[in-house]
Design an enzyme around this catalytic site. Sequence first.
Site, PDB file in Angstrom:
ATOM      1  N   CYS A 121     -30.986  62.425  48.802  1.00  0.00           N
ATOM      2  CA  CYS A 121     -30.629  63.046  47.516  1.00  0.00           C
ATOM      3  C   CYS A 121     -30.668  64.565  47.710  1.00  0.00           C
ATOM      4  O   CYS A 121     -30.552  65.045  48.844  1.00  0.00           O
ATOM      5  CB  CYS A 121     -31.530  62.561  46.378  1.00  0.00           C
ATOM      6  SG  CYS A 121     -33.278  62.972  46.556  1.00  0.00           S
ATOM      7  N   ASN A 152     -35.206  65.461  47.542  1.00  0.00           N
ATOM      8  CA  ASN A 152     -36.121  64.489  48.176  1.00  0.00           C
ATOM      9  C   ASN A 152     -37.464  64.411  47.458  1.00  0.00           C
ATOM     10  O   ASN A 152     -38.505  64.170  48.074  1.00  0.00           O
ATOM     11  CB  ASN A 152     -36.318  64.804  49.669  1.00  0.00           C
ATOM     12  CG  ASN A 152     -36.971  63.672  50.470  1.00  0.00           C
ATOM     13  OD1 ASN A 152     -37.612  63.919  51.486  1.00  0.00           O
ATOM     14  ND2 ASN A 152     -36.845  62.442  50.029  1.00  0.00           N
ATOM     15  N   CYS A 193     -37.254  63.076  43.881  1.00  0.00           N
ATOM     16  CA  CYS A 193     -37.044  62.141  42.762  1.00  0.00           C
ATOM     17  C   CYS A 193     -36.322  60.880  43.217  1.00  0.00           C
ATOM     18  O   CYS A 193     -36.939  59.837  43.422  1.00  0.00           O
ATOM     19  CB  CYS A 193     -36.264  62.811  41.621  1.00  0.00           C
ATOM     20  SG  CYS A 193     -37.114  64.233  40.886  1.00  0.00           S
ATOM     21  N   ARG A 194     -34.998  60.952  43.381  1.00  0.00           N
ATOM     22  CA  ARG A 194     -34.224  59.727  43.617  1.00  0.00           C
ATOM     23  C   ARG A 194     -34.484  59.095  44.979  1.00  0.00           C
ATOM     24  O   ARG A 194     -34.706  57.881  45.067  1.00  0.00           O
ATOM     25  CB  ARG A 194     -32.725  60.024  43.442  1.00  0.00           C
ATOM     26  CG  ARG A 194     -32.343  60.333  42.010  1.00  0.00           C
ATOM     27  CD  ARG A 194     -30.973  60.949  41.915  1.00  0.00           C
ATOM     28  NE  ARG A 194     -30.930  62.266  42.543  1.00  0.00           N
ATOM     29  CZ  ARG A 194     -29.858  63.015  42.665  1.00  0.00           C
ATOM     30  NH1 ARG A 194     -28.705  62.559  42.220  1.00  0.00           N
ATOM     31  NH2 ARG A 194     -29.922  64.205  43.230  1.00  0.00           N
ATOM     32  N   SER A 195     -34.403  59.887  46.060  1.00  0.00           N
ATOM     33  CA  SER A 195     -34.521  59.233  47.380  1.00  0.00           C
ATOM     34  C   SER A 195     -35.929  58.718  47.682  1.00  0.00           C
ATOM     35  O   SER A 195     -36.051  57.646  48.293  1.00  0.00           O
ATOM     36  CB  SER A 195     -33.969  60.119  48.499  1.00  0.00           C
ATOM     37  OG  SER A 195     -34.651  61.328  48.615  1.00  0.00           O
ATOM     38  N   ASP A 211     -29.178  62.171  38.398  1.00  0.00           N
ATOM     39  CA  ASP A 211     -30.322  63.014  38.742  1.00  0.00           C
ATOM     40  C   ASP A 211     -31.263  63.120  37.533  1.00  0.00           C
ATOM     41  O   ASP A 211     -30.880  63.669  36.501  1.00  0.00           O
ATOM     42  CB  ASP A 211     -29.803  64.407  39.128  1.00  0.00           C
ATOM     43  CG  ASP A 211     -30.900  65.309  39.648  1.00  0.00           C
ATOM     44  OD1 ASP A 211     -32.088  64.947  39.524  1.00  0.00           O
ATOM     45  OD2 ASP A 211     -30.566  66.372  40.191  1.00  0.00           O
TER      46      ASP A 211
END
Length: 161
Positions: free
Chosen positions: A15, A18, A20-22, A130
């Site tokens: 993401c 690195n 939040c999402r990934s 996001d």
Amino acid sequence: MRKDRTNPPAVLFLCLGNICRSPLAEGAARAAFAAAGIDATLDSAGTGDWHVGRPPDARAQAEARRRGVDIGTLCARQLTPGDFRRFDLILAADETNLRDARALAPDDARAELMLMLDLVPARAGESVADPYYGDADGFAATWDDVDAVASALVARFGSSG
Ligand code: 4NP
């Protein structure tokens, strides 16, 4: 050209920051692969360097904990050209991550690069939104998305051995 994949399979979640999402995707995948008894190399990275060395965002950690997964020991790092040689699959959260990753790929890249949700039936081409500038609901939605990605990965690698 893509070479044969490693055994166990190696998957990198990507993401922007690195945090939040990934890392949520890595946590969901670690839990799903462990539950399925499938060995895999799983990691995550960001295209940006702002949060390198930091643990996941506190809201991401809280959402993962709510789903029974501890991501508190993960540590943000930036995508490197070497990642394209080490991993079989690099899964980007959104189109911007995909474009930034393509720009960094070396000539001898081995990894297949695609969107995370390309793996999920009927979600191909969609981005994982996001959640960074939003509220806790956004993190719950992120978990739902990355958990679907984790299930799709287990189905993919579980059936091909
Ligand atoms: P991520 O979210 O890419 O899912 O980790 C973000 C984290 C940090 C920032 C943006 C998005 N930021 O602008 O610092």
